[in-house]
Design an enzyme around this catalytic site. Structure first.
Site, PDB file in Angstrom:
ATOM      1  N   ASN A  10     -29.138 -19.310  -5.049  1.00  0.00           N
ATOM      2  CA  ASN A  10     -30.000 -18.209  -4.595  1.00  0.00           C
ATOM      3  C   ASN A  10     -29.122 -17.145  -3.953  1.00  0.00           C
ATOM      4  OD1 ASN A  10     -31.938 -16.540  -3.484  1.00  0.00           O
ATOM      5  ND2 ASN A  10     -32.346 -17.888  -1.743  1.00  0.00           N
ATOM      6  N   TRP A  11     -28.948 -16.056  -4.673  1.00  0.00           N
ATOM      7  CA  TRP A  11     -28.019 -15.026  -4.195  1.00  0.00           C
ATOM      8  C   TRP A  11     -28.625 -14.108  -3.129  1.00  0.00           C
ATOM      9  CZ3 TRP A  11     -25.446 -12.837  -9.318  1.00  0.00           C
ATOM     10  CH2 TRP A  11     -24.699 -13.866  -9.903  1.00  0.00           C
ATOM     11  N   LYS A  12     -29.907 -14.207  -2.914  1.00  0.00           N
ATOM     12  CA  LYS A  12     -30.588 -13.333  -1.947  1.00  0.00           C
ATOM     13  C   LYS A  12     -30.299 -11.859  -2.314  1.00  0.00           C
ATOM     14  CE  LYS A  12     -29.927 -17.072   1.288  1.00  0.00           C
ATOM     15  NZ  LYS A  12     -30.400 -17.610   2.525  1.00  0.00           N
ATOM     16  N   HIS A  98     -39.774 -19.112  -0.850  1.00  0.00           N
ATOM     17  CA  HIS A  98     -38.554 -19.270  -0.038  1.00  0.00           C
ATOM     18  C   HIS A  98     -38.901 -18.946   1.430  1.00  0.00           C
ATOM     19  CE1 HIS A  98     -34.585 -18.593   1.656  1.00  0.00           C
ATOM     20  NE2 HIS A  98     -34.138 -19.354   0.672  1.00  0.00           N
ATOM     21  N   GLU A 100     -37.456 -17.302   3.652  1.00  0.00           N
ATOM     22  CA  GLU A 100     -37.257 -15.908   4.058  1.00  0.00           C
ATOM     23  C   GLU A 100     -38.450 -15.057   3.621  1.00  0.00           C
ATOM     24  OE1 GLU A 100     -33.362 -15.449   2.363  1.00  0.00           O
ATOM     25  OE2 GLU A 100     -32.574 -16.830   3.865  1.00  0.00           O
ATOM     26  N   GLU A 170     -36.370 -27.352   1.959  1.00  0.00           N
ATOM     27  CA  GLU A 170     -35.399 -26.558   2.707  1.00  0.00           C
ATOM     28  C   GLU A 170     -35.834 -26.469   4.166  1.00  0.00           C
ATOM     29  OE1 GLU A 170     -33.023 -23.769   0.049  1.00  0.00           O
ATOM     30  OE2 GLU A 170     -34.876 -22.730   0.491  1.00  0.00           O
ATOM     31  N   GLY A 176     -28.727 -21.194   6.116  1.00  0.00           N
ATOM     32  CA  GLY A 176     -27.812 -20.153   6.591  1.00  0.00           C
ATOM     33  C   GLY A 176     -27.247 -20.412   7.979  1.00  0.00           C
ATOM     34  N   SER A 216     -27.533 -24.986   3.865  1.00  0.00           N
ATOM     35  CA  SER A 216     -26.092 -25.107   4.144  1.00  0.00           C
ATOM     36  C   SER A 216     -25.381 -26.133   3.269  1.00  0.00           C
ATOM     37  CB  SER A 216     -25.869 -25.402   5.639  1.00  0.00           C
ATOM     38  OG  SER A 216     -26.410 -24.356   6.425  1.00  0.00           O
ATOM     39  N   GLY A 237     -27.610 -21.228  -1.012  1.00  0.00           N
ATOM     40  CA  GLY A 237     -27.555 -19.810  -0.682  1.00  0.00           C
ATOM     41  C   GLY A 237     -26.110 -19.338  -0.582  1.00  0.00           C
ATOM     42  N   GLY A 238     -25.598 -19.262   0.630  1.00  0.00           N
ATOM     43  CA  GLY A 238     -24.276 -18.702   0.898  1.00  0.00           C
ATOM     44  C   GLY A 238     -23.168 -19.207  -0.027  1.00  0.00           C
TER      45      GLY A 238
HETATM   46  C1  PEP Z   1     -31.225 -20.729   0.625  1.00  0.00           C
HETATM   47  O1  PEP Z   1     -31.112 -19.513   0.659  1.00  0.00           O
HETATM   48  O2  PEP Z   1     -32.148 -21.260   0.001  1.00  0.00           O
HETATM   49  C2  PEP Z   1     -30.254 -21.538   1.337  1.00  0.00           C
HETATM   50  C3  PEP Z   1     -30.400 -22.841   1.341  1.00  0.00           C
HETATM   51  O3  PEP Z   1     -29.223 -20.879   1.990  1.00  0.00           O
HETATM   52  P1  PEP Z   1     -27.879 -21.541   2.573  1.00  0.00           P
HETATM   53  O4  PEP Z   1     -27.337 -22.450   1.501  1.00  0.00           O
HETATM   54  O5  PEP Z   1     -26.983 -20.384   2.859  1.00  0.00           O
HETATM   55  O6  PEP Z   1     -28.255 -22.329   3.791  1.00  0.00           O
END
Ligand code: PEP
Length: 256
Positions: A10-12, A98, A100, A170, A176, A216, A237-238
């Site tokens: 997930n590149w956001k 998600h 966010e 999640e 994050g 994470s 994500g990251g």
């Molecule tokens: C996400 O955006 O779904 C996520 C899990 O982010 P991260 O891996 O950065 O915690």
């Protein structure tokens, strides 16, 4: 039933079209030796770069996912994108709910459910995200929150093939933050979600639907997470923004 691992990046709100093309061509090259029957992978760029990703990934086993969708087929909904438009852009998956989106854009279990239903109707695979906040966990209501999000989010979904539905657990406190859930914490909740899938759908669905963990995930911790029975992959994500790091996570998921 064996479930093929799936890693979704997930590149956001990151990466332009040229950056997306460069990433996808690099990933395709890196993954060229992998068997797409043993592992699944998808990237979720911003809407503007979906077509470029699909084009760059053509001929590989790597799919494209949208980060969001609107449930109407078409109409006067300024700024929104329909499932048909996502299919047209080359998507196979669509993320719904998600955290966010729930936090900053006031998405509810009901809107998450409508989006998932609309994706299924168009032949796309929904990746339904859910998970408790830190306050929920500390207040002892993590399982109640996850149960509500699961039951409401999946209500009435017309899906019989377990490969056509993906859930991403999640925990909001792990997204994050660098604070990954322990493998046991992820397993405990994901086994609970699988039990709910049996009650909502059938035992075939419960055994076959992939439940991803998100929060994470990094190359260093994917192995221990994947060692858990009910962790079938990850929403990343990251660590999905760097080709090498994402490719390592995909490889690290092929452990069972
Ligand atoms: C996400 O955006 O779904 C996520 C899990 O982010 P991260 O891996 O950065 O915690």
């Amino acid at each position: 039933m064996s479930r093929t691992p799936l890693i979704v990046g997930n590149w956001k709100m990151f990466k332009t079209i040229p950056e997306t093309t460069a990433f996808c061509l690099g990933l395709k090259e890196d993954m060229a030796g992998l068997d797409g029957k043993k592992v699944g992978a998808a990237v979720a760029p911003p809407f503007t770069a979906l077509s470029a990703a699909a084009q760059a990934l053509r001929g590989s086993f790597i799919s494209v996912a949208a980060q969001d969708v609107f449930w109407a087929e078409s109409g006067a909904y300024t700024g929104e994108v329909s499932p048909k438009m996502l299919a047209d852009a080359g998507c196979r998956f669509g993320i719904s709910g998600h955290s966010e989106r729930r936090q900053y854009f006031h998405e509810t279990d009901d809107s998450v459910n409508k989006k998932a239903a609309a994706l299924i109707k168009e032949g796309l695979i929904p990746v339904i995200c859910l998970g408790e906040t830190l306050a929920d966990r500390q207040g002892g209501s993590a399982f109640a929150v996850v149960e509500r999000q699961t039951r409401e989010g999946l209500k009435g979904l017309a899906v019989k093939d377990p490969e056509r539905l993906v859930i991403a657990y999640e925990p909001v406190w792990a997204i994050g933050t660098g604070q990954t859930a322990t493998p046991n914490q992820a397993q405990e909740v994901q086994a609970f979600i699988r039990k709910l899938l049996g009650e909502i759908f059938s035992s075939t669905m419960a055994q076959g639907v992939r439940i991803l963990y998100g929060g994470s995930v990094k190359p260093e911790n994917i192995g221990e997470l994947m060692a858990m029975n009910d962790v079938d992959g990850a929403l990343v994500g990251g660590a999905s923004l760097d080709v090498k790091s994402f490719a390592k996570i995909v490889r690290g998921s092929i452990s069972r």
